[in-house]
Every structure is written in C-alpha cells, then in structure tokens.
Design an enzyme around this catalytic site. Structure first.
Site, PDB file in Angstrom:
ATOM      1  N   GLU A 110     -49.282  16.493   9.019  1.00  0.00           N
ATOM      2  CA  GLU A 110     -48.288  16.397   9.885  1.00  0.00           C
ATOM      3  C   GLU A 110     -46.964  16.125   9.267  1.00  0.00           C
ATOM      4  O   GLU A 110     -47.230  15.235   8.185  1.00  0.00           O
ATOM      5  CB  GLU A 110     -48.823  15.456  11.013  1.00  0.00           C
ATOM      6  CG  GLU A 110     -47.922  15.097  12.221  1.00  0.00           C
ATOM      7  CD  GLU A 110     -47.201  16.360  12.791  1.00  0.00           C
ATOM      8  OE1 GLU A 110     -47.882  16.778  13.857  1.00  0.00           O
ATOM      9  OE2 GLU A 110     -46.326  17.110  12.292  1.00  0.00           O
ATOM     10  N   ARG A 111     -45.794  16.058  10.036  1.00  0.00           N
ATOM     11  CA  ARG A 111     -44.608  15.426   9.601  1.00  0.00           C
ATOM     12  C   ARG A 111     -45.007  13.898   9.553  1.00  0.00           C
ATOM     13  O   ARG A 111     -45.341  13.352  10.426  1.00  0.00           O
ATOM     14  CB  ARG A 111     -43.625  15.766  10.707  1.00  0.00           C
ATOM     15  CG  ARG A 111     -42.152  14.844  10.690  1.00  0.00           C
ATOM     16  CD  ARG A 111     -41.355  15.108  11.716  1.00  0.00           C
ATOM     17  NE  ARG A 111     -40.424  14.351  11.856  1.00  0.00           N
ATOM     18  CZ  ARG A 111     -39.829  14.235  12.830  1.00  0.00           C
ATOM     19  NH1 ARG A 111     -39.980  14.865  13.900  1.00  0.00           N
ATOM     20  NH2 ARG A 111     -38.923  13.042  13.054  1.00  0.00           N
ATOM     21  N   HIS A 112     -44.352  13.215   8.579  1.00  0.00           N
ATOM     22  CA  HIS A 112     -44.480  11.682   8.394  1.00  0.00           C
ATOM     23  C   HIS A 112     -43.604  11.176   9.656  1.00  0.00           C
ATOM     24  O   HIS A 112     -42.347  11.252   9.316  1.00  0.00           O
ATOM     25  CB  HIS A 112     -44.156  11.040   7.075  1.00  0.00           C
ATOM     26  CG  HIS A 112     -44.655   9.815   6.616  1.00  0.00           C
ATOM     27  ND1 HIS A 112     -44.012   8.818   7.659  1.00  0.00           N
ATOM     28  CD2 HIS A 112     -45.441   9.314   6.165  1.00  0.00           C
ATOM     29  CE1 HIS A 112     -44.413   7.790   7.350  1.00  0.00           C
ATOM     30  NE2 HIS A 112     -45.637   7.587   6.336  1.00  0.00           N
ATOM     31  N   TYR A 113     -43.879  10.384  10.528  1.00  0.00           N
ATOM     32  CA  TYR A 113     -43.045  10.045  11.656  1.00  0.00           C
ATOM     33  C   TYR A 113     -42.273   8.529  11.288  1.00  0.00           C
ATOM     34  O   TYR A 113     -41.883   7.923  11.934  1.00  0.00           O
ATOM     35  CB  TYR A 113     -43.813   9.739  12.935  1.00  0.00           C
ATOM     36  CG  TYR A 113     -43.241  10.851  13.863  1.00  0.00           C
ATOM     37  CD1 TYR A 113     -44.147  11.897  14.049  1.00  0.00           C
ATOM     38  CD2 TYR A 113     -41.951  10.785  14.356  1.00  0.00           C
ATOM     39  CE1 TYR A 113     -43.635  12.931  14.991  1.00  0.00           C
ATOM     40  CE2 TYR A 113     -41.698  11.704  15.300  1.00  0.00           C
ATOM     41  CZ  TYR A 113     -42.448  13.022  15.463  1.00  0.00           C
ATOM     42  OH  TYR A 113     -41.926  13.854  16.457  1.00  0.00           O
ATOM     43  N   ARG A 123     -57.930  15.175  11.826  1.00  0.00           N
ATOM     44  CA  ARG A 123     -57.934  15.781  13.024  1.00  0.00           C
ATOM     45  C   ARG A 123     -57.909  17.426  12.964  1.00  0.00           C
ATOM     46  O   ARG A 123     -58.369  18.074  13.788  1.00  0.00           O
ATOM     47  CB  ARG A 123     -56.610  15.261  14.003  1.00  0.00           C
ATOM     48  CG  ARG A 123     -55.422  15.150  13.397  1.00  0.00           C
ATOM     49  CD  ARG A 123     -54.291  14.407  14.138  1.00  0.00           C
ATOM     50  NE  ARG A 123     -52.957  14.471  13.795  1.00  0.00           N
ATOM     51  CZ  ARG A 123     -52.593  13.691  12.967  1.00  0.00           C
ATOM     52  NH1 ARG A 123     -53.133  12.535  12.404  1.00  0.00           N
ATOM     53  NH2 ARG A 123     -51.235  13.773  12.686  1.00  0.00           N
ATOM     54  N   THR A 130     -47.837   9.886  15.648  1.00  0.00           N
ATOM     55  CA  THR A 130     -48.978   9.888  14.866  1.00  0.00           C
ATOM     56  C   THR A 130     -48.808  10.089  13.529  1.00  0.00           C
ATOM     57  O   THR A 130     -48.791   9.204  12.532  1.00  0.00           O
ATOM     58  CB  THR A 130     -49.895  10.941  15.002  1.00  0.00           C
ATOM     59  OG1 THR A 130     -50.262  10.857  16.721  1.00  0.00           O
ATOM     60  CG2 THR A 130     -51.400  10.494  14.472  1.00  0.00           C
ATOM     61  N   HIS A 189     -50.735  21.011  12.010  1.00  0.00           N
ATOM     62  CA  HIS A 189     -50.295  20.051  13.033  1.00  0.00           C
ATOM     63  C   HIS A 189     -48.935  20.664  13.612  1.00  0.00           C
ATOM     64  O   HIS A 189     -48.359  21.846  13.071  1.00  0.00           O
ATOM     65  CB  HIS A 189     -49.846  18.953  12.059  1.00  0.00           C
ATOM     66  CG  HIS A 189     -51.172  18.150  11.515  1.00  0.00           C
ATOM     67  ND1 HIS A 189     -51.846  16.989  11.943  1.00  0.00           N
ATOM     68  CD2 HIS A 189     -51.498  18.347  10.124  1.00  0.00           C
ATOM     69  CE1 HIS A 189     -52.893  16.731  11.111  1.00  0.00           C
ATOM     70  NE2 HIS A 189     -52.654  17.738  10.070  1.00  0.00           N
ATOM     71  N   GLY A 190     -48.643  19.879  14.775  1.00  0.00           N
ATOM     72  CA  GLY A 190     -47.354  20.421  15.560  1.00  0.00           C
ATOM     73  C   GLY A 190     -46.332  20.510  14.662  1.00  0.00           C
ATOM     74  O   GLY A 190     -45.727  21.887  14.715  1.00  0.00           O
ATOM     75  N   ARG A 226     -37.221  12.769  17.468  1.00  0.00           N
ATOM     76  CA  ARG A 226     -38.413  13.916  17.506  1.00  0.00           C
ATOM     77  C   ARG A 226     -38.194  15.284  17.168  1.00  0.00           C
ATOM     78  O   ARG A 226     -39.300  15.812  16.569  1.00  0.00           O
ATOM     79  CB  ARG A 226     -38.716  13.741  19.034  1.00  0.00           C
ATOM     80  CG  ARG A 226     -40.144  14.419  19.309  1.00  0.00           C
ATOM     81  CD  ARG A 226     -40.491  14.343  20.701  1.00  0.00           C
ATOM     82  NE  ARG A 226     -41.948  14.742  20.980  1.00  0.00           N
ATOM     83  CZ  ARG A 226     -42.262  15.426  21.735  1.00  0.00           C
ATOM     84  NH1 ARG A 226     -41.604  15.820  22.650  1.00  0.00           N
ATOM     85  NH2 ARG A 226     -43.562  15.972  21.785  1.00  0.00           N
ATOM     86  N   LYS A 272     -44.427   6.901  22.493  1.00  0.00           N
ATOM     87  CA  LYS A 272     -43.343   7.785  22.707  1.00  0.00           C
ATOM     88  C   LYS A 272     -42.346   7.320  23.931  1.00  0.00           C
ATOM     89  O   LYS A 272     -41.121   7.391  23.919  1.00  0.00           O
ATOM     90  CB  LYS A 272     -43.833   9.162  22.940  1.00  0.00           C
ATOM     91  CG  LYS A 272     -44.500   9.652  21.774  1.00  0.00           C
ATOM     92  CD  LYS A 272     -44.781  11.241  21.757  1.00  0.00           C
ATOM     93  CE  LYS A 272     -45.494  11.547  20.265  1.00  0.00           C
ATOM     94  NZ  LYS A 272     -45.875  13.096  20.314  1.00  0.00           N
ATOM     95  N   ASN A 295     -52.626  11.431  20.691  1.00  0.00           N
ATOM     96  CA  ASN A 295     -51.917  12.362  21.549  1.00  0.00           C
ATOM     97  C   ASN A 295     -52.221  11.786  22.871  1.00  0.00           C
ATOM     98  O   ASN A 295     -51.256  11.598  23.622  1.00  0.00           O
ATOM     99  CB  ASN A 295     -52.311  13.799  21.195  1.00  0.00           C
ATOM    100  CG  ASN A 295     -51.945  14.398  20.014  1.00  0.00           C
ATOM    101  OD1 ASN A 295     -52.410  15.351  19.549  1.00  0.00           O
ATOM    102  ND2 ASN A 295     -50.839  13.875  19.078  1.00  0.00           N
ATOM    103  N   HIS A 324     -54.257  21.427  15.659  1.00  0.00           N
ATOM    104  CA  HIS A 324     -55.638  20.440  15.895  1.00  0.00           C
ATOM    105  C   HIS A 324     -55.685  20.207  17.366  1.00  0.00           C
ATOM    106  O   HIS A 324     -54.606  20.457  18.318  1.00  0.00           O
ATOM    107  CB  HIS A 324     -55.542  19.287  15.142  1.00  0.00           C
ATOM    108  CG  HIS A 324     -54.409  18.313  15.441  1.00  0.00           C
ATOM    109  ND1 HIS A 324     -54.379  17.540  16.639  1.00  0.00           N
ATOM    110  CD2 HIS A 324     -53.129  18.060  14.718  1.00  0.00           C
ATOM    111  CE1 HIS A 324     -53.187  16.961  16.684  1.00  0.00           C
ATOM    112  NE2 HIS A 324     -52.478  17.182  15.693  1.00  0.00           N
TER     113      HIS A 324
HETATM  114  O1  LIG Z   1     -47.403  13.339  15.162  1.00  0.00           O
HETATM  115  C1  LIG Z   1     -47.443  13.190  16.149  1.00  0.00           C
HETATM  116  O2  LIG Z   1     -47.006  12.313  16.909  1.00  0.00           O
HETATM  117  C2  LIG Z   1     -47.675  14.597  17.100  1.00  0.00           C
HETATM  118  O3  LIG Z   1     -48.936  15.041  16.444  1.00  0.00           O
HETATM  119  C3  LIG Z   1     -46.421  15.434  16.950  1.00  0.00           C
HETATM  120  O4  LIG Z   1     -45.661  14.584  17.722  1.00  0.00           O
HETATM  121  P1  LIG Z   1     -44.332  15.433  18.235  1.00  0.00           P
HETATM  122  O5  LIG Z   1     -44.926  16.593  18.975  1.00  0.00           O
HETATM  123  O6  LIG Z   1     -43.981  14.365  19.055  1.00  0.00           O
HETATM  124  O7  LIG Z   1     -43.512  15.635  17.353  1.00  0.00           O
END
Ligand SMILES: O=C(O)[C@H](O)COP(=O)(O)O
Length: 248
Positions: A87-90, A60, A21, A182-183, A114, A98, A15, A9
C-alpha cells in the site's frame, strides 16, 4: 492477449475503524476474510485460473490471496511477494482517524493528502509507533529507500520496475497473473495501464475483495479501458463507499 486480475485485499480491521493504514501490517476483519473468499468464488465461477500470484508483503494482501486461492482450490499456485506492491505509505497519517483528520484539517487538505497525485502527507518519525523502520521484512533494502511517506507518484515510481521486470514477462508468455495488493498500489497500476491523467486519478477508487479483470493486448494496453469487475453492481456500491470514507 494476456489476462491480468487485480484484487484489492478484503476489508482490514483498520478499514473497518476508518483509520489511515499505509504500511502498518494490520489483519483482515471477519468481513474482509469473507470478501476474500467471495473474490475466490467469483474467480472460480468465471473460470479464471491464474498461473502465478503476486502479493505485497503485508498480511491483509497475503491472506486475501490465500483465502481466495483456498476457495478456488488453487492454493498450489506459485506466489511471489514484493514490498513494491505494498500500500502507499501514509506517513504521519498512519493510525489516524480519517474523519477526525478531515474535521481537523478541512476537506481540501484531507483530499490533497488522500487523493492528490504528487503531494505526500507529512513524513512519519522513525521512532513513531507506526513506523516501519527496522521492520525485518525491509532489512534487505537500503534504509534510505524505506519510505517515511509517499504520494501516489512515489508509488508509481517504486511499483513500475516490478511490473516491467517481474509481471510483464509472465504476461508476455501468455500466463494469467493475479495481483493481490492494496487500494493505492492498484490505483498506481491502473493509472499506468489505462493512461489515467494525474488529475483524473484523484477520482478513481478501488473496492475491496472484488476481482478486476484486464484483457491485455500484445502491447499490454487494456482491450476494455478500466477492465471489468466480476461483480459490477457490488463494485459500484463499494467504490462509492471508498470515495466517501472520512465523511461523517
Ligand atoms: O491505507 C489505507 O488507509 C487504505 O487502505 C487506503 O486508504 P485510502 O483509500 O484512504 O487511500
């Protein structure tokens, strides 16, 4: 041979603010909307016409696909969505800054949370303002599988069934597939496609809004390892920026 196009996205509003996120459903920034349109232009100029589009359930990625397809005059394409591309759940880092996290816990812990393959951040409490528990888009799932945190290995485990059951059959039929995600969900898929090791994957970052094209052999191995960005110079600069997030 089949063509797979991966599209992270465009820049999101979090971001832009430098916040973790994960599954929080934030929108694109104005810059991110333009990145999505540019991604669509790059696809059109390179002559790629997907036959089917897959997105996560987060706006997104959904809006990135819509803007890219609109720019390429392909809004008519079929689109399928799944939480498995989210996206991965953070975890408890969702919503956290960050740079502040890096300063508070140090570089090593920051990078473990990370970019390590198998160490998730602390779980997010179900009553946290950034929790997805009770979100109607996941109501059909057994609530015990709605994550409270994820490491990249967890993302691989929940993404691959969708890859094999939904996406691979399209590729097997020779159809061109666009995945707007997502990333970290794309890092998980790239790890699988390119056979990246659990340690090497820490150094792989995906830029926003620049299509990454894989020509896949009949066994779905990439003919060119790592695929090919449609704007390699922009991708290289953007990848460096993603890598350095959190540094003041
Ligand atoms: O979810 C997030 O914070 C970003 O989209 C990905 O973050 P990262 O590149 O820090 O894993």
């Amino acid at each position: 041979m089949a063509t797979l196009v991966l599209l992270r996205h465009g820049e999101s509003v979090w971001n832009a603010k430098g916040l973790f996120t994960g599954w929080v459903d934030v929108d694109l920034s104005e810059k991110g909307e333009q990145e999505a349109r540019t991604g669509g232009r790059l696809l059109a100029e390179a002559g790629f016409t997907p036959d089917v589009v897959y997105t996560s359930t987060l706006k997104r990625a959904i809006r990135t696909a819509n803007l890219a397809l609109e720019t390429a005059d392909l809004l008519w394409l079929p689109v399928r969505r799944s939480w498995r591309l989210n996206e991965r759940h953070y975890g408890a880092l969702q919503g956290k800054d960050k740079a502040q996290t890096r300063a508070e816990f140090g570089d090593e812990q920051f990078m473990i949370w990370r970019r390590s393959y198998d160490t998730p951040p602390p779980p997010l409490a179900d009553d946290d303002r950034y929790s997805q528990v009770g979100d109607p888009r996941y109501a059909h799932l057994p609530q015990e599988i709605v994550p409270r945190t994820e490491c990249l290995a967890d993302v691989v485990v929940r993404l691959l069934p969708y890859w094999y059951d939904q996406i691979v059959p399209e590729l097997s039929a020779g159809r061109t597939v666009l995945v707007a995600a997502h990333g970290n969900s794309l890092r998980a898929l790239v790890k699988h496609l390119d056979g990246v090791s659990d340690t090497e994957i820490a150094g792989l970052n995906i830029p926003t809004g620049i299509p990454l094209v894989y020509d896949l052999a009949d066994d779905f191995t990439p003919r060119k390892p790592g695929g090919e960005y449609l704007d390699p110079q922009a991708a290289a600069a953007a990848i460096e920026a993603v890598k350095n997030q959190g540094k003041k």
